[in-house]
Design an enzyme around this catalytic site. Structure first.
Site, PDB file in Angstrom:
ATOM      1  N   LYS A  94       1.221  14.588   1.253  1.00 40.73           N
ATOM      2  CA  LYS A  94      -0.167  14.941   0.749  1.00 40.73           C
ATOM      3  C   LYS A  94      -0.369  16.705   0.169  1.00 40.73           C
ATOM      4  O   LYS A  94      -1.441  17.017   0.007  1.00 40.73           O
ATOM      5  CB  LYS A  94      -1.311  14.538   1.523  1.00 40.73           C
TER       6      LYS A  94
ATOM      7  N   HIS B  73       0.813  -1.308  -0.203  1.00 37.28           N
ATOM      8  CA  HIS B  73       0.085  -0.035   0.188  1.00 37.28           C
ATOM      9  C   HIS B  73       0.840   1.209   0.017  1.00 37.28           C
ATOM     10  O   HIS B  73       0.308   2.232   0.290  1.00 37.28           O
ATOM     11  CB  HIS B  73      -0.855   0.081   0.978  1.00 37.28           C
TER      12      HIS B  73
ATOM     13  N   LYS C  33     -14.335   8.784  -3.141  1.00 35.88           N
ATOM     14  CA  LYS C  33     -15.700   9.283  -2.394  1.00 35.88           C
ATOM     15  C   LYS C  33     -16.185  10.427  -2.702  1.00 35.88           C
ATOM     16  O   LYS C  33     -17.345  10.755  -2.773  1.00 35.88           O
ATOM     17  CB  LYS C  33     -15.226   9.181  -0.921  1.00 35.88           C
TER      18      LYS C  33
ATOM     19  N   LYS D 225      -8.009  14.524   4.588  1.00 34.97           N
ATOM     20  CA  LYS D 225      -7.381  13.261   4.774  1.00 34.97           C
ATOM     21  C   LYS D 225      -6.146  13.409   5.780  1.00 34.97           C
ATOM     22  O   LYS D 225      -6.194  14.400   6.342  1.00 34.97           O
ATOM     23  CB  LYS D 225      -6.671  13.141   3.503  1.00 34.97           C
ATOM     24  N   ARG D 226      -5.519  12.337   5.905  1.00 32.23           N
ATOM     25  CA  ARG D 226      -4.594  12.506   7.134  1.00 32.23           C
ATOM     26  C   ARG D 226      -3.648  13.614   6.658  1.00 32.23           C
ATOM     27  O   ARG D 226      -3.443  13.900   5.391  1.00 32.23           O
ATOM     28  CB  ARG D 226      -3.702  11.259   7.094  1.00 32.23           C
TER      29      ARG D 226
ATOM     30  N   THR E 184      -8.321   7.053  -1.695  1.00 29.75           N
ATOM     31  CA  THR E 184      -9.779   6.320  -1.835  1.00 29.75           C
ATOM     32  C   THR E 184     -10.619   7.726  -1.289  1.00 29.75           C
ATOM     33  O   THR E 184     -11.861   7.604  -2.178  1.00 29.75           O
ATOM     34  CB  THR E 184     -10.087   5.326  -0.742  1.00 29.75           C
TER      35      THR E 184
HETATM   36  O1  9GP Z   1      -1.159   5.705   1.413  1.00 33.02           O
HETATM   37  C1  9GP Z   1      -1.921   4.464   0.821  1.00 33.02           C
HETATM   38  C2  9GP Z   1      -3.333   5.376   0.180  1.00 33.02           C
HETATM   39  O2  9GP Z   1      -2.945   5.799  -0.894  1.00 33.02           O
HETATM   40  C3  9GP Z   1      -4.125   4.044  -0.049  1.00 33.02           C
HETATM   41  O3  9GP Z   1      -5.367   4.444  -0.636  1.00 33.02           O
HETATM   42  C4  9GP Z   1      -4.452   3.172   0.918  1.00 33.02           C
HETATM   43  C5  9GP Z   1      -5.384   2.188   0.817  1.00 33.02           C
HETATM   44  O4  9GP Z   1      -4.783   1.263  -0.161  1.00 33.02           O
HETATM   45  O5  9GP Z   1      -3.231   2.697   1.668  1.00 33.02           O
HETATM   46  C6  9GP Z   1      -2.217   3.689   2.167  1.00 33.02           C
HETATM   47  N1  9GP Z   1      -1.071   3.326   2.710  1.00 33.02           N
HETATM   48  C7  9GP Z   1      -1.016   3.253   3.944  1.00 33.02           C
HETATM   49  O6  9GP Z   1      -1.553   3.741   4.899  1.00 33.02           O
HETATM   50  C8  9GP Z   1       0.227   2.359   4.660  1.00 33.02           C
HETATM   51  O7  9GP Z   1       0.967   1.632   3.769  1.00 33.02           O
END
Ligand code: 9GP
Length: 839
Positions: free
Chosen positions: A571, A374, A677, A565-566, A673
């Site tokens: 970001k 991820h 949304k 978002k975080r 994601t």
């Molecule tokens: O940073 C990614 C994010 O881009 C992605 O949408 C999400 C789900 O796949 O995973 C996040 N990754 C993490 O939080 C750590 O690997």
């Protein structure tokens, strides 16, 4: 009635209908009953939480029949099952979602109304289980929803953290963290299953000894044993009978008291062990996209994967499936590297505890695991110092050494005489302090490796996991993320749903590609008027909420420009701030300037130890303080930081966006994601070619997406040639003024020191290349402002965005996983009446 194969006549007694009935009358009666018998309250003295709990139990009763039928069917058929292992499940509130999936939202709404209660208020009352940080945990939750909706046998396995992600408060513009006590009012959705508890060993050492047959074996002598107790939550699919299980493990001491210590008078010592054990599932690490090399974190990982693997073996035994058939019975999906210690743990169980030969055990292991990566951020790729790892998991370290030895032989065979490759690919990083590389372990032990968006998967192949791609090209594949339309459209945006249903029916809820049918209405002026009105109503709700919580007035006709978002430098929330300051500076230079009014909304948490991210939050609030109060601005710009962004709040905020900010540095966001949304709720995206933005743009059309910024290749090239942020600063007067204003203390009551670390980052090495992307961002934002002035054009874009987002349903993602490498089939669940027969 006559029983089958019998001539005996029996009377049929139905289980009390109050537990299953769906009519408004039955729901009201069941609710009153639960208030009385479970909460022990009569309406006059019941609190809102009592009402919430009574309703939650009423709904849970209706889930139970489906849940038990599902479990019984899976057990009878010994169905092939997806085991989704994830350190995080960010489920969000349960009540509303269960009402939607059961199809009884309207009945319950009416029942509550007739009882003089407001369903929306009761929904607000729920403390959400925030057992995740952000995208990764929320994705796991969306996938459980889709697995159940698609009737796929599956189990989610994770940790029942006592404290989930912290609640965020803002004091004097700074983030303050507050412990999340989500369990304090009780959790009506879970059932403990102490009878399926398991024990997990930690620490100690290994010994080679002869067994009773004289064969030498390795024995692990731990110095700590903890108990894992499963807590099960039903996960109901949308309008299906399938209710799968989310099984979260709580850690407890094997014996609550060490009786020897207790007897000898060491009371505190006796309680100590209990505390140490319980700590394992005490708290979620609040870090997103950064690895925490902490002992407790490793303990959490081995704890939940060991419990889960033993649970799978228990299920196999109960269903009489031989252990050799593990890969046929289960496919274990590793959600990131956090659960990858499951690979040596399965080897240990098979070899040490079931006496299986290594080769056979490795054959089973390799065929059972699939790994999802991820992240591309190097700091988020987990590695464990050998010392720490060996101290806690001495036997696993030996197993990893053995896996590595055999793996490096394979590499040698495929790439002879390439010692540098061996060094690069070894599961043990030996370049300085020695580390176990968890992502590499996951690659070696899995039969499938996937990224979460097309670009991300390409970058894994080209860069982060390039050597593994050359070694095992057949393992690599892409599975672009998706989100569940049930929670993020039906539940969160009822107005949009009503409008969609009136035009294209409600098939889209199960088949999101159906949204395409909306395109036929884009030229209908009446439909566009309705769309616009709907958006205004939603924005009004959010404006009221902002007024209530922050006392800031916002104009619903202004563009709602949202970044939620975080907080992380990659970001680039601070790029957004540079835009706000630029607009503000233009107004200051020319107060009569004709500017498109905007409301900038921010939401998100920063990791408590991430100073720069927290400073960015402070900057947003400081800029807001100036901009919102300056009379020259004449309310044309508003900046609002909405505290404590969580799933409940996200559901409220996504529908209100006109513009969605997806502005990460290209090559940094694996997928995202939130981008999906927002677009599904009719926001237009301003974004870089990063993560799933690329695919969103492909789907909605370049003309309905505001693209800016460097591409991944350009980012790489610029870094290589020696990026000089200072040059951009010097060259661009608007950029220079924006940064100078921050640096001078203009937004910090004259204190130039406050934001100095941030300014130094930007003018120093600007790792995330804000300055390089600034001009392109500002020019694109100017085009956005222009476009918003033609509101009819904007509405068309908004409709087309929704119409073309069908690809981004998590149902599509899950279908791809199933067909491509899970190889698991739907199982139809028949709802049986539970009948008690009495002769
Ligand atoms: O940073 C990614 C994010 O881009 C992605 O949408 C999400 C789900 O796949 O995973 C996040 N990754 C993490 O939080 C750590 O690997």
């Amino acid at each position: 009635q006559t029983l089958p194969n019998s001539s005996e006549t029996v009377t049929e007694v139905r289980v009390e209908d109050d537990r299953t009935g769906l009519s408004v009358e039955t729901l009201k009666r069941a609710f009153a009953d639960n208030l009385f018998y479970i909460q022990g309250k009569f309406p006059q003295i019941a609190s809102k939480n009592d009402f919430y709990m009574a309703l939650a139990y009423t709904v849970r009763d209706r889930l139970l029949r489906r849940w038990l039928n599902t479990a019984e069917t899976y057990s009878r058929n010994a169905s092939r099952t997806v085991a989704y292992l994830s350190a995080e499940f960010l489920m969000g509130p349960q009540l509303g979602n269960n009402l939607i999936n059961l199809g009884i939202y309207d009945q319950v709404n009416q029942a509550m109304q007739e009882l003089g209660l407001d369903l929306r208020e009761l929904l607000e009352e729920e403390e959400e289980p925030g057992l995740g940080n952000g995208g990764l945990g929320r994705l796991a939750a969306c996938y459980l929803d889709s697995l159940a909706t698609l009737e796929i046998p599956s189990l989610g396995y994770g940790i029942r953290y006592e404290f989930g992600i912290f609640d965020q408060d803002i004091k004097d513009g700074w983030q303050v963290e507050i412990t999340d006590k989500w369990l304090s009012a009780g959790n009506p959705w879970e059932l403990p299953r102490p009878e399926w508890s398991v024990e997990v060993k930690l620490g100690g050492h290994t010994e080679k000894r002869a067994d009773e047959h004289g064969n030498f074996k390795i024995y692990w002598v731990p110095n700590q044993v903890v108990k894992g107790i499963p807590y099960d939550t039903p996960i109901l699919g949308y309008k299906t009978n399938t209710a799968n299980t989310l099984r979260l493990w709580k850690a407890e001491a094997v014996e609550s008291f060490d009786f020897y210590a207790f007897d000898s008078g060491d009371y505190l010592g006796a309680v100590h062990q209990k505390t140490v054990s319980e700590n394992i599932s005490k708290v979620l690490y609040p870090n997103d996209n950064s690895a925490q090399g902490k002992e407790l974190r490793l303990a959490q990982q081995i704890f939940f994967v060991s419990c889960s693997l033993k649970d799978m073996m228990r299920i196999m035994e109960q269903q009489k499936v031989p252990l050799e058939q593990f890969p046929e019975k289960f496919v274990i999906q590793l959600n990131d590297t956090h659960p990858s210690v499951a690979i040596p743990e399965l080897m240990r169980l098979l070899v040490d505890e079931y006496d299986m030969p290594w080769e056979k055990a490795w054959g089973i292991t390799k065929q059972s695991f699939a790994y999802t990566n991820h992240t591309l951020l190097p700091e988020a790729l987990e590695r464990w110092p050998i010392g720490l790892f060996g101290k806690m998991l001495p036997r696993h370290l030996e197993i990893i050494y053995e896996i590595n030895k055999r793996f490096l032989d394979e590499v040698r065979m495929k790439f002879p005489d390439d010692t540098d490759r061996l060094r690069r690919m070894s599961l043990i990083d030996e370049s300085g302090e020695r580390y176990v590389r968890m992502a590499f372990l996951a690659c070696v032990g899995s039969y499938s490796i996937n990224g979460v968006a097309a670009l991300h998967t390409e970058l894994l192949k080209k860069d982060v996991l390039h050597d593994f791609y050359e070694m095992y090209p057949e393992k690599f594949n892409n599975k672009t993320n998706g989100v569940t339309p049930r929670r993020f459209m039906v539940l969160s945006n009822p107005r949009l749903c009503r409008l969609l249903n009136s035009k294209i029916g409600d098939e889209w809820i199960k088949n999101l590609y159906e949204l395409k049918k909306l395109e036929a209405f884009v030229e209908d002026p009446e439909f566009r008027r309705q769309w616009r009105e709907m958006k205004l109503e939603i924005k009004q709700d959010v404006a009221d909420y902002i007024k209530k919580t922050t006392d800031i007035d916002v104009n619903v006709n202004s563009m709602f420009d949202i970044q939620a978002k975080r907080f992380h430098e990659y970001k680039r929330q601070h790029l957004n701030v540079l835009h706000i300051i630029t607009l503000y500076n233009r107004i200051k230079a020319n107060p009569d300037i004709d500017i498109t009014p905007r409301t900038f909304l921010f939401g998100g948490k920063a990791a408590p130890g991430y100073y720069i991210a927290k400073l960015i939050i402070k900057l947003i609030n400081s800029v807001g303080d100036i901009v919102n109060r300056d009379p020259d601005v004449r309310d044309r710009l508003k900046v609002v930081f909405l505290k404590d962004f969580n799933v409940k709040f996200a559901q409220r905020i996504y529908p209100s966006a006109d513009l969605s900010e997806q502005i990460s540095t290209a090559g940094k966001e694996a997928s995202g994601t939130g981008n999906m949304k927002f677009a599904l709720n009719g926001a237009i995206t301003i974004g870089t070619l990063d993560g799933a933005n690329v695919e969103i743009r492909e789907e909605v059309g370049a003309e309905n997406f505001f693209l800016f910024g460097l591409t991944t290749e350009e980012v790489y090239a610029l870094k290589k040639e020696g990026y000089q942020p200072w040059e951009y600063y010097q060259k661009d007067p608007e950029l220079k003024l924006a940064i100078d204003r921050i640096a001078s203390g203009f937004f910090s009551h004259g204190d130039p020191k406050l934001f100095k670390p941030l300014v130094d980052h930007l003018l120093g090495n600007d790792q995330y290349m804000l300055l390089a992307d600034y001009r392109s961002y500002i020019d694109t934002q100017d085009r956005v402002s222009e476009a918003y002035r033609d509101i009819d054009r904007w509405v068309r874009m908004s409709i087309l965005n929704v119409a073309r987002m069908g690809k981004f349903s998590s149902d599509r993602s899950i279908r791809d996983y199933c067909e491509d490498f899970w190889k698991v089939q739907p199982v139809n669940i028949e709802l049986k009446e539970y009948v008690q027969a009495t002769a």
